[in-house]
Write a protein that holds these residues in place. Structure first.
Motif, PDB file in Angstrom:
ATOM      1  N   VAL A   1       0.862  -1.188   0.000  1.00  0.00           N
ATOM      2  CA  VAL A   1       0.000   0.000   0.000  1.00  0.00           C
ATOM      3  C   VAL A   1       0.897   1.235   0.000  1.00  0.00           C
ATOM      4  O   VAL A   1       1.734   1.402   0.896  1.00  0.00           O
ATOM      5  CB  VAL A   1      -0.927   0.009   1.230  1.00  0.00           C
ATOM      6  CG1 VAL A   1      -1.837   1.231   1.197  1.00  0.00           C
ATOM      7  CG2 VAL A   1      -1.755  -1.267   1.276  1.00  0.00           C
ATOM      8  N   LEU A   2       0.705   2.114  -0.960  1.00  0.00           N
ATOM      9  CA  LEU A   2       1.619   3.241  -1.148  1.00  0.00           C
ATOM     10  C   LEU A   2       1.168   4.479  -0.373  1.00  0.00           C
ATOM     11  O   LEU A   2       1.034   5.581  -0.921  1.00  0.00           O
ATOM     12  CB  LEU A   2       1.738   3.558  -2.640  1.00  0.00           C
ATOM     13  CG  LEU A   2       2.099   2.382  -3.551  1.00  0.00           C
ATOM     14  CD1 LEU A   2       2.237   2.840  -4.998  1.00  0.00           C
ATOM     15  CD2 LEU A   2       3.366   1.687  -3.077  1.00  0.00           C
ATOM     16  N   ASN A   3       0.959   4.286   0.929  1.00  0.00           N
ATOM     17  CA  ASN A   3       0.510   5.400   1.764  1.00  0.00           C
ATOM     18  C   ASN A   3       1.525   5.750   2.858  1.00  0.00           C
ATOM     19  O   ASN A   3       1.183   6.414   3.829  1.00  0.00           O
ATOM     20  CB  ASN A   3      -0.840   5.071   2.401  1.00  0.00           C
ATOM     21  CG  ASN A   3      -0.781   3.831   3.302  1.00  0.00           C
ATOM     22  OD1 ASN A   3       0.243   3.148   3.353  1.00  0.00           O
ATOM     23  ND2 ASN A   3      -1.866   3.542   3.989  1.00  0.00           N
TER      24      ASN A   3
ATOM     25  N   ASP B   1      -0.322   0.152 -14.098  1.00  0.00           N
ATOM     26  CA  ASP B   1      -1.599   0.081 -14.815  1.00  0.00           C
ATOM     27  C   ASP B   1      -1.506  -1.048 -15.832  1.00  0.00           C
ATOM     28  O   ASP B   1      -0.625  -1.048 -16.698  1.00  0.00           O
ATOM     29  CB  ASP B   1      -1.901   1.405 -15.526  1.00  0.00           C
ATOM     30  CG  ASP B   1      -2.180   2.535 -14.547  1.00  0.00           C
ATOM     31  OD1 ASP B   1      -2.742   2.262 -13.471  1.00  0.00           O
ATOM     32  OD2 ASP B   1      -1.814   3.687 -14.850  1.00  0.00           O
ATOM     33  N   ASP B   2      -2.393  -2.009 -15.711  1.00  0.00           N
ATOM     34  CA  ASP B   2      -2.418  -3.159 -16.618  1.00  0.00           C
ATOM     35  C   ASP B   2      -3.846  -3.689 -16.631  1.00  0.00           C
ATOM     36  O   ASP B   2      -4.596  -3.502 -15.670  1.00  0.00           O
ATOM     37  CB  ASP B   2      -1.450  -4.243 -16.123  1.00  0.00           C
ATOM     38  CG  ASP B   2      -1.223  -5.355 -17.139  1.00  0.00           C
ATOM     39  OD1 ASP B   2      -1.749  -5.242 -18.254  1.00  0.00           O
ATOM     40  OD2 ASP B   2      -0.523  -6.324 -16.798  1.00  0.00           O
ATOM     41  N   TYR B   3      -4.251  -4.317 -17.690  1.00  0.00           N
ATOM     42  CA  TYR B   3      -5.594  -4.909 -17.717  1.00  0.00           C
ATOM     43  C   TYR B   3      -5.450  -6.425 -17.769  1.00  0.00           C
ATOM     44  O   TYR B   3      -4.919  -6.997 -18.711  1.00  0.00           O
ATOM     45  CB  TYR B   3      -6.433  -4.379 -18.882  1.00  0.00           C
ATOM     46  CG  TYR B   3      -5.708  -4.193 -20.199  1.00  0.00           C
ATOM     47  CD1 TYR B   3      -5.676  -5.206 -21.144  1.00  0.00           C
ATOM     48  CD2 TYR B   3      -5.077  -2.992 -20.493  1.00  0.00           C
ATOM     49  CE1 TYR B   3      -5.020  -5.035 -22.364  1.00  0.00           C
ATOM     50  CE2 TYR B   3      -4.421  -2.803 -21.705  1.00  0.00           C
ATOM     51  CZ  TYR B   3      -4.398  -3.841 -22.637  1.00  0.00           C
ATOM     52  OH  TYR B   3      -3.751  -3.662 -23.825  1.00  0.00           O
ATOM     53  N   GLY B   4      -5.888  -7.043 -16.676  1.00  0.00           N
ATOM     54  CA  GLY B   4      -5.713  -8.471 -16.518  1.00  0.00           C
ATOM     55  C   GLY B   4      -4.410  -8.749 -15.786  1.00  0.00           C
ATOM     56  O   GLY B   4      -3.337  -8.378 -16.264  1.00  0.00           O
TER      57      GLY B   4
ATOM     58  N   VAL C   1      -0.593  -5.268  -3.922  1.00  0.00           N
ATOM     59  CA  VAL C   1      -2.048  -5.171  -3.795  1.00  0.00           C
ATOM     60  C   VAL C   1      -2.622  -5.099  -5.206  1.00  0.00           C
ATOM     61  O   VAL C   1      -2.202  -4.256  -6.008  1.00  0.00           O
ATOM     62  CB  VAL C   1      -2.471  -3.924  -2.991  1.00  0.00           C
ATOM     63  CG1 VAL C   1      -3.991  -3.798  -2.982  1.00  0.00           C
ATOM     64  CG2 VAL C   1      -1.933  -3.994  -1.564  1.00  0.00           C
ATOM     65  N   ILE C   2      -3.559  -5.991  -5.508  1.00  0.00           N
ATOM     66  CA  ILE C   2      -4.149  -6.042  -6.851  1.00  0.00           C
ATOM     67  C   ILE C   2      -5.270  -5.016  -6.967  1.00  0.00           C
ATOM     68  O   ILE C   2      -6.093  -4.875  -6.058  1.00  0.00           O
ATOM     69  CB  ILE C   2      -4.694  -7.452  -7.146  1.00  0.00           C
ATOM     70  CG1 ILE C   2      -3.631  -8.512  -6.856  1.00  0.00           C
ATOM     71  CG2 ILE C   2      -5.149  -7.542  -8.606  1.00  0.00           C
ATOM     72  CD1 ILE C   2      -2.352  -8.363  -7.633  1.00  0.00           C
ATOM     73  N   LYS C   3      -5.294  -4.322  -8.091  1.00  0.00           N
ATOM     74  CA  LYS C   3      -6.407  -3.397  -8.365  1.00  0.00           C
ATOM     75  C   LYS C   3      -7.528  -4.206  -9.008  1.00  0.00           C
ATOM     76  O   LYS C   3      -7.656  -4.282 -10.232  1.00  0.00           O
ATOM     77  CB  LYS C   3      -5.958  -2.291  -9.314  1.00  0.00           C
ATOM     78  CG  LYS C   3      -4.807  -1.434  -8.797  1.00  0.00           C
ATOM     79  CD  LYS C   3      -4.386  -0.426  -9.866  1.00  0.00           C
ATOM     80  CE  LYS C   3      -3.161   0.356  -9.479  1.00  0.00           C
ATOM     81  NZ  LYS C   3      -2.725   1.308 -10.541  1.00  0.00           N
TER      82      LYS C   3
ATOM     83  N   GLY D   1      -4.560  -3.596 -12.660  1.00  0.00           N
ATOM     84  CA  GLY D   1      -3.146  -3.420 -12.358  1.00  0.00           C
ATOM     85  C   GLY D   1      -2.863  -3.779 -10.908  1.00  0.00           C
ATOM     86  O   GLY D   1      -3.580  -4.560 -10.289  1.00  0.00           O
ATOM     87  N   TYR D   2      -1.838  -3.154 -10.339  1.00  0.00           N
ATOM     88  CA  TYR D   2      -1.442  -3.480  -8.973  1.00  0.00           C
ATOM     89  C   TYR D   2      -0.460  -2.431  -8.468  1.00  0.00           C
ATOM     90  O   TYR D   2       0.151  -1.687  -9.245  1.00  0.00           O
ATOM     91  CB  TYR D   2      -0.786  -4.860  -8.895  1.00  0.00           C
ATOM     92  CG  TYR D   2       0.253  -5.111  -9.960  1.00  0.00           C
ATOM     93  CD1 TYR D   2       1.596  -4.804  -9.762  1.00  0.00           C
ATOM     94  CD2 TYR D   2      -0.117  -5.622 -11.215  1.00  0.00           C
ATOM     95  CE1 TYR D   2       2.538  -5.003 -10.761  1.00  0.00           C
ATOM     96  CE2 TYR D   2       0.824  -5.825 -12.220  1.00  0.00           C
ATOM     97  CZ  TYR D   2       2.142  -5.516 -11.986  1.00  0.00           C
ATOM     98  OH  TYR D   2       3.069  -5.700 -12.973  1.00  0.00           O
ATOM     99  N   THR D   3      -0.355  -2.340  -7.157  1.00  0.00           N
ATOM    100  CA  THR D   3       0.705  -1.557  -6.531  1.00  0.00           C
ATOM    101  C   THR D   3       1.656  -2.543  -5.861  1.00  0.00           C
ATOM    102  O   THR D   3       1.245  -3.602  -5.391  1.00  0.00           O
ATOM    103  CB  THR D   3       0.153  -0.571  -5.491  1.00  0.00           C
ATOM    104  OG1 THR D   3      -0.627  -1.278  -4.519  1.00  0.00           O
ATOM    105  CG2 THR D   3      -0.710   0.474  -6.170  1.00  0.00           C
TER     106      THR D   3
END
Length: 242
Positions: free
Chosen positions: A62-64, A104-107, A172-174, A184-186
């Motif tokens: 988590v990028l917080n 950013d990615d799709y799938g 973490v998966i989006k 996508g994911y972070t």
């Protein structure tokens, strides 16, 4: 008959004498104290996570964290598909180098039985400053799969060979993993300073995105942002980002 009894009696006496000698030796021998090792669980090879020793970051994907608040982020996109891209930055922590990726990615597809290089994720190419002209012994290919796998290879002159080092990641998966609907994911990664030299103030880095096409199989798309964005060369880290 008497002769047989005589020999039987001699045999019995011999057995008794031998037994007495063995018993005396046992009683006179110092006794080794009994000791039972306490039970424990060896988690060195089983551990898949790392607890940060730096107060400014928690390695959880988590990028917080405070570590990322004022950092300069590199934002790069796929040349022909703007829906694919990565933002990344670095933080020199008290215990190691931390990297953050917002992809950013799709799938997003992952199978723990598959090599990390074939799961959706980032392949990070990183080198100490000593690899400016030639990354032999200084450059690494670190596969950071979105599902949690890590694989490290070191450039040894002609190729990247498997390397044992301390690198950990969390992601973490989006959306839903192993679904076309994921966006996508972070990802956060910890890299021990031992890989990059004791006096580590700067590093060279280049990121490539791995796009697995499904949960099973080896079909993938691979794209190097540095190679396409700035003509980065494989063995000269000075052509990567600093």
């Amino acid at each position: 008959m008497k002769r047989n009894l005589k020999w039987i009696l001699i045999a019995i006496i011999a057995v008794v004498v031998a037994g007495a000698a063995i018993l005396a030796a046992f009683l006179l021998t110092p006794k080794t104290p009994d000791y039972t090792f306490p039970s424990y669980v060896d988690t060195y090879e089983k551990s898949k996570s790392y607890t940060s020793q730096d107060p400014n970051i928690v390695l959880d994907g988590v990028l917080n964290d405070a570590a990322w608040n004022d950092q300069r982020w590199l934002d790069v996109k796929h040349v022909t598909d703007s829906a694919l891209g990565v933002k990344m930055t670095s933080y020199f922590g008290t215990d190691g180098l931390y990297m953050a990726f917002d992809v950013d990615d799709y799938g997003v597809f992952f199978d723990e039985k598959r090599d990390a290089a074939y799961n959706s994720g980032i392949q990070l190419y990183i080198s100490s400053m000593d690899g400016a002209k030639n990354i032999t012994g200084c450059g690494y290919e670190i596969s950071l799969a979105a599902g949690g796998q890590v694989k490290i290879k070191q450039y040894t002159g002609k190729q990247y060979d498997l390397y044992l080092g301390r690198v950990y990641s969390e992601s973490v998966i989006k959306g839903e993993l192993n679904s076309d609907d994921a966006k996508g994911y972070t990802l956060e990664a910890y890299i021990d300073y031992a890989l990059l030299g004791e006096d580590c103030k700067q590093v060279f880095a280049n990121a490539a995105i791995v796009r697995a096409m499904s949960k099973s199989g080896s079909e993938r798309q691979w794209y190097s942002f540095g190679q396409n964005d700035r003509g980065a060369a494989w063995t000269r880290a000075e052509t990567w980002w600093t």
